[in-house]
Design an enzyme around this catalytic site. Structure first.
Site, mmCIF file in Angstrom:
data_model
loop_
_atom_site.group_PDB
_atom_site.id
_atom_site.type_symbol
_atom_site.label_atom_id
_atom_site.label_comp_id
_atom_site.label_asym_id
_atom_site.label_seq_id
_atom_site.Cartn_x
_atom_site.Cartn_y
_atom_site.Cartn_z
ATOM 1 N N VAL A 104 -2.248 2.605 13.781
ATOM 2 C CA VAL A 104 -1.969 3.378 12.571
ATOM 3 C C VAL A 104 -1.000 2.568 11.724
ATOM 4 O O VAL A 104 -0.081 1.938 12.255
ATOM 5 C CB VAL A 104 -1.358 4.755 12.910
ATOM 6 C CG1 VAL A 104 -1.007 5.521 11.642
ATOM 7 C CG2 VAL A 104 -2.312 5.569 13.772
ATOM 8 N N CYS A 105 -1.215 2.570 10.423
ATOM 9 C CA CYS A 105 -0.322 1.910 9.481
ATOM 10 C C CYS A 105 -0.202 0.419 9.836
ATOM 11 O O CYS A 105 -1.194 -0.227 10.153
ATOM 12 C CB CYS A 105 1.031 2.633 9.473
ATOM 13 S SG CYS A 105 2.062 2.321 8.029
ATOM 14 N N THR A 106 1.022 -0.129 9.804
ATOM 15 C CA THR A 106 1.192 -1.562 10.051
ATOM 16 C C THR A 106 1.117 -1.921 11.531
ATOM 17 O O THR A 106 1.317 -3.085 11.891
ATOM 18 C CB THR A 106 2.518 -2.059 9.462
ATOM 19 O OG1 THR A 106 3.595 -1.255 9.967
ATOM 20 C CG2 THR A 106 2.491 -1.983 7.940
#
Length: 231
Positions: A104-106
């Site tokens: 998720v995300c970075t």
């Protein structure tokens, strides 16, 4: 289709992560049938998020059982992880036996630094999306991206969409839809500014300027990780 044995799901819990990157998917996965969740770090001491929320790991790198699903959240602490050989080696080891390798995300940049996204389509937070290409991935500006057994979610709140997508794949859409209803996940944001595609120009410009110094710090870490992958 329900699994006869518990589905083992591991989420990396590291210092200075963005807690919703982890707790959003955790909320969804914990409601899915017959799952066993693990919050993984090097030791069992409390881990603080980038906003100060303390959380407790449930297992360590050494004690972690084989995982069906490996998930790496993101957040500012992701920069340090990209050069943390102990963490990267653990992710490679777990990914080798996992059915799904996710982020998720970075967190996708951490997977990339471990060499786990080369040749895969993937997404990340909008401020870091382009950096995936440096690590051999193919950046895609979508909320959830699946390529073979790699599933990546975009920024922060995308973790809910990501996790529901995983549950639908594993258990069927009816199970995922029921979970969504129980959670009353019915987004109706007060403003249409949650994406660079829809945010007004002035707000988008200000947001990019605000994160520019950290984005550059992250980019330098990504470049160093890319050089190590070449070696």
């Amino acid at each position: 289709m329900l699994n006869p044995t518990p589905l083992s799901i591991g989420l990396l819990l590291f210092p200075n992560l963005t807690q919703l990157d982890l707790t959003g998917p955790y909320e969804v996965f914990s409601r899915a049938p017959n799952t066993r969740l693990h919050l993984i770090w090097k030791d069992l001491e409390p881990v603080r998020s980038d906003r100060g929320l303390a959380m407790l790991p449930t297992t360590t790198f050494d004690g972690c059982p084989p995982l069906d699903i490996l998930c790496v959240p993101g957040g500012p602490g992701q920069v340090a992880l990209m050069e943390d050989e102990e963490t990267l080696a653990f992710l490679r080891r777990m990914a080798a036996g996992a059915k799904l390798v996710t982020s998720v995300c970075t967190g996708s940049l951490v997977l990339g630094a471990a060499g786990l996204l080369q040749g895969y389509r993937a997404t990340s937070h909008w401020a870091a999306l382009d950096q995936l290409a440096l690590l051999g991935a193919r950046p895609v500006a979508e909320r959830v991206v699946r390529d073979r057994n790699r599933i990546t979610g975009a920024g922060v709140t995308s973790g809910l969409d990501f996790a529901l997508t995983v549950v639908a794949d594993l258990y069927g859409e009816e199970v995922a839809q029921t979970l969504q209803l129980h959670m009353e996940y019915d987004p109706a944001p007060p403003f249409d500014t949650g994406s660079p595609r829809t945010a007004p120009t002035a707000i988008r410009k200000a947001a990019r300027e605000a994160v520019a110094p950290f984005t550059e710090q992250r980019r330098q870490a990504t470049l160093r990780a890319a050089e190590k992958l070449k070696g």
